[in-house]
Design a protein around this motif. Structure first.
Motif, PDB file in Angstrom:
ATOM      1  N   VAL A 141       0.852  -1.185   0.000  1.00  0.00           N
ATOM      2  CA  VAL A 141       0.000   0.000   0.000  1.00  0.00           C
ATOM      3  C   VAL A 141       0.890   1.239   0.000  1.00  0.00           C
ATOM      4  O   VAL A 141       1.825   1.355   0.789  1.00  0.00           O
ATOM      5  CB  VAL A 141      -0.918   0.014   1.238  1.00  0.00           C
ATOM      6  N   ALA A 142       0.622   2.162  -0.924  1.00  0.00           N
ATOM      7  CA  ALA A 142       1.438   3.371  -1.043  1.00  0.00           C
ATOM      8  C   ALA A 142       0.542   4.584  -1.246  1.00  0.00           C
ATOM      9  O   ALA A 142      -0.508   4.494  -1.878  1.00  0.00           O
ATOM     10  CB  ALA A 142       2.415   3.247  -2.215  1.00  0.00           C
ATOM     11  N   PHE A 143       0.973   5.703  -0.696  1.00  0.00           N
ATOM     12  CA  PHE A 143       0.219   6.945  -0.823  1.00  0.00           C
ATOM     13  C   PHE A 143       1.045   7.966  -1.609  1.00  0.00           C
ATOM     14  O   PHE A 143       2.274   7.912  -1.625  1.00  0.00           O
ATOM     15  CB  PHE A 143      -0.120   7.509   0.555  1.00  0.00           C
ATOM     16  N   ASP A 144       0.346   8.895  -2.251  1.00  0.00           N
ATOM     17  CA  ASP A 144       0.993  10.016  -2.938  1.00  0.00           C
ATOM     18  C   ASP A 144       1.943   9.571  -4.046  1.00  0.00           C
ATOM     19  O   ASP A 144       2.956  10.223  -4.314  1.00  0.00           O
ATOM     20  CB  ASP A 144       1.747  10.904  -1.934  1.00  0.00           C
ATOM     21  N   VAL A 145       1.634   8.440  -4.691  1.00  0.00           N
ATOM     22  CA  VAL A 145       2.454   7.956  -5.805  1.00  0.00           C
ATOM     23  C   VAL A 145       1.525   7.623  -6.966  1.00  0.00           C
ATOM     24  O   VAL A 145       0.602   6.821  -6.814  1.00  0.00           O
ATOM     25  CB  VAL A 145       3.261   6.695  -5.415  1.00  0.00           C
ATOM     26  N   PRO A 146       1.707   8.218  -8.152  1.00  0.00           N
ATOM     27  CA  PRO A 146       0.846   7.892  -9.286  1.00  0.00           C
ATOM     28  C   PRO A 146       0.912   6.408  -9.624  1.00  0.00           C
ATOM     29  O   PRO A 146       1.950   5.743  -9.435  1.00  0.00           O
ATOM     30  CB  PRO A 146       1.438   8.730 -10.425  1.00  0.00           C
ATOM     31  N   PHE A 147      -0.183   5.902 -10.138  1.00  0.00           N
ATOM     32  CA  PHE A 147      -0.293   4.488 -10.478  1.00  0.00           C
ATOM     33  C   PHE A 147       0.887   3.993 -11.303  1.00  0.00           C
ATOM     34  O   PHE A 147       1.473   2.940 -11.034  1.00  0.00           O
ATOM     35  CB  PHE A 147      -1.620   4.281 -11.223  1.00  0.00           C
TER      36      PHE A 147
END
Length: 305
Positions: A109-115
């Motif tokens: 799970v990652a936040f603030d990273v474009p797909f």
């Protein structure tokens, strides 16, 4: 102990910790025999490297009044799942409740990273853990479950069809797709098993105080309110017991087929069945998030728990 599920057999796939553990124990509280599966045992941990084990969950089930049976199972391995179902059939001759709660993708799970900037292998691994495991388990377990009318399938996800109607940019596309896929699994299995007199739906907890979430805030279930200094909205969080009681209420309800094909939340089901969380409250996390968090209002759970 409520003995409404005495003589019933449940499989909680992914019952090592979190919602799965809460569901397994709540089913045990009502007298069920609960097979608890996962990859973390006292003999060795999964790649998540957390201390919780399926044996601990099974012991909690038994202590609650049911019978817990731990079976190490990798739900990405069809042979292992087939052996599990064969064992349940040989030992119990029936399967009344199937709970698909397999996840294990927290590290991806990652936040603030474009797909397109997220590692593809991690995203595909998330989908395998969150979706393929559920497909394998249902494909192999449903022949046993539909043998008797009244069987229940619960797909555990994050959010309902209503709350997930808009794209969840955080934690992103892979996560959004994983959770929507599980919602669809609840819907599609409902159509498949209804002719056999069985029921399927998806159920979501709210902001879950899982073991990992408590560790993130550096608190325990007993001291969880200390986390409010860091995150005031954590006041709406709920224990795994709450979603556990939601699933147990469904399993004990002879009229549960009215939920067939729907997506429900622990908070919503609490309003119908009247159960509470461990502190006697009924947190309605998803309504709180929509009406308080999203508009940027100050944390205030008045009227929400």
């Amino acid at each position: 102990m409520d003995e409404a599920l005495t003589g019933k057999t449940a499989l909680v796939a992914g019952g090592t910790r979190g919602a799965g553990r809460g569901i397994a124990v709540a089913l045990g509280e009502r007298g069920a025999t609960v097979y608890v599966t996962g990859r973390s045992t006292r003999a060795g941990r999964s790649e998540l490297d957390r201390p919780e084990t399926i044996e601990e969950t099974a012991e909690l089930v038994t202590a609650a009044g049911g019978r817990g049976v731990p079976v190490r199972t990798d739900h990405l391995e069809p042979d292992q799942v087939a052996a599990l179902v064969a064992r349940i059939d040989a030992e119990q001759g029936r399967l009344d409740v199937l709970v698909n709660d397999i996840w294990g993708a927290e590290p991806f799970v990652a936040f603030d990273v474009p797909f397109w900037e997220r590692p593809l292998d991690q995203g595909l691994r998330m989908l395998r853990l969150a979706v393929e495991t559920h497909l394998i388990t249902s494909h192999l377990a449903l022949p046993l479950l539909v043998r008797n009318p009244g069987g229940l399938v619960v797909e555990v996800t994050d959010g309902t069809a209503e709350t997930n109607a808009e794209y969840r940019k955080e934690p992103g596309l892979f996560y959004d797709l994983a959770k929507w896929s599980v919602l669809r699994l609840g819907l599609s299995q409902a159509a498949e098993i209804a002719p056999h007199g069985c029921t399927a739906l998806s159920v979501s907890p709210g902001w879950l105080r899982s073991e990992e979430m408590l560790d993130t805030f550096g608190v325990t279930e007993e001291t969880w309110r200390d986390a409010l200094a860091k995150e005031p909205h954590f006041a709406i969080s709920e224990s795994p017991t709450f979603v556990g009681r939601a699933v147990a209420a469904l399993a004990a309800d002879p009229g549960r087929h009215r939920w067939n094909g729907t997506s429900q939340s622990s908070g919503g089901l609490a309003r119908v069945y009247g159960f509470t969380d461990t502190d006697g409250s009924r947190p309605d996390s998803w309504r709180y998030i929509e009406e308080v968090v999203v508009p940027g209002r100050p944390a205030d759970t008045t009227g929400y728990r």
